[in-house]
Scaffold this active site. Sequence first.
Site, PDB file in Angstrom:
ATOM      1  N   CYS A  46     -18.298   0.893  18.265  1.00 26.05           N
ATOM      2  CA  CYS A  46     -18.174  -0.354  19.026  1.00 26.05           C
ATOM      3  C   CYS A  46     -19.020  -1.466  18.405  1.00 26.05           C
ATOM      4  O   CYS A  46     -18.595  -2.632  18.350  1.00 26.05           O
ATOM      5  CB  CYS A  46     -18.589  -0.122  20.473  1.00 26.05           C
ATOM      6  SG  CYS A  46     -17.588   1.118  21.340  1.00 26.05           S
TER       7      CYS A  46
ATOM      8  N   CYS B 143     -22.542   2.886  21.379  1.00 35.00           N
ATOM      9  CA  CYS B 143     -21.476   3.420  20.529  1.00 35.00           C
ATOM     10  C   CYS B 143     -21.521   2.761  19.148  1.00 35.00           C
ATOM     11  O   CYS B 143     -21.369   1.525  19.042  1.00 35.00           O
ATOM     12  CB  CYS B 143     -20.125   3.174  21.193  1.00 35.00           C
ATOM     13  SG  CYS B 143     -18.710   3.665  20.180  1.00 35.00           S
TER      14      CYS B 143
END
Length: 321
Positions: A70, A67
């Site tokens: 993230c 991600c």
Amino acid sequence: MAPGRWRQGRRLLRALLLVALLGPAAAFSSSFYSPGEPRSSVRVLCGSNWSLVLQGQWMLEFYAPWCPACRQLEPTWESFAKESERLGIAVGKVDVTQEPGLSGRFFVTTLPTIYHANDGVFRRYRGSRTLEDLQGYILERKWEAVEPVAGWKSPSSIMMHGMAGLFHFSGWIRQIHNYLTGTLGVHVWVSYAIFILATLLIGLLLGLVLVLISDCLCPAKSKHLAETPEEAISKENAENAALEEPDEATRLSADEAADVNDLSDGEDAANSSADESEEDLALGKESGGEETEDLSEQPVAESETESTVRQRKSQGAEKEL
């Protein structure tokens, strides 16, 4: 050749079992500390120690290695974890790719997802992801103004226990699929067919188990043993009455048909008598007319005879004179 291949297969199977047993422990230990890297202040949570968030105050992040958001949040989260002792909280993270059960328990649908927990009461953090905003959320106790997660959606509820098991089962199926297609070289559609057959067999077995359990809990009563003599007699009477009902219905239909025939005959007789009376009336009228004509003609004849008699008498008297 065959015994040698069999021994190699057994060694390979033992190695796979060893990796399967020791792999999670190694991954868990390496997540806390890796040689050559500074020790992280972020505590890594998994399915075995997630209950730690039920005590004290926590800030918990759900992330995935692939991600981009993230990855962007990772340095900020590390800095936030270094201030955890000053803030009086614990900072943790969960890798959803490794812990699908926890992602299902917290019902994670977007990444990254941040939760605040205070003695088992969970709140979803939806603010900015900067370090200042994260610290202000704790220091200024902004979390008190946020509505907590409903009880039935709480990670410690029975429903979310079931959700965690479902997500964990899906992850286990994915691992088996990857093992079949990657390690054993099985075609993708063959793997799908295997899962379909396994699903059908498991469904049949579960259905059989449910039927057996229902029979054990609620056994079917025997009709012959359960019926008392009075019930048997009443049942026989009911059957006899049911058998007699068609006979009565046929009798009633026959009687009704006979009544209809009698009514039709009576109507025919009445119609014929009416016709005859009309004919008699017509004949009586004709005879009455003839009698009246005869009666009218009789006075005329009598007057003619009287006139002739008088003429004859007058003629006789004249002759005498």
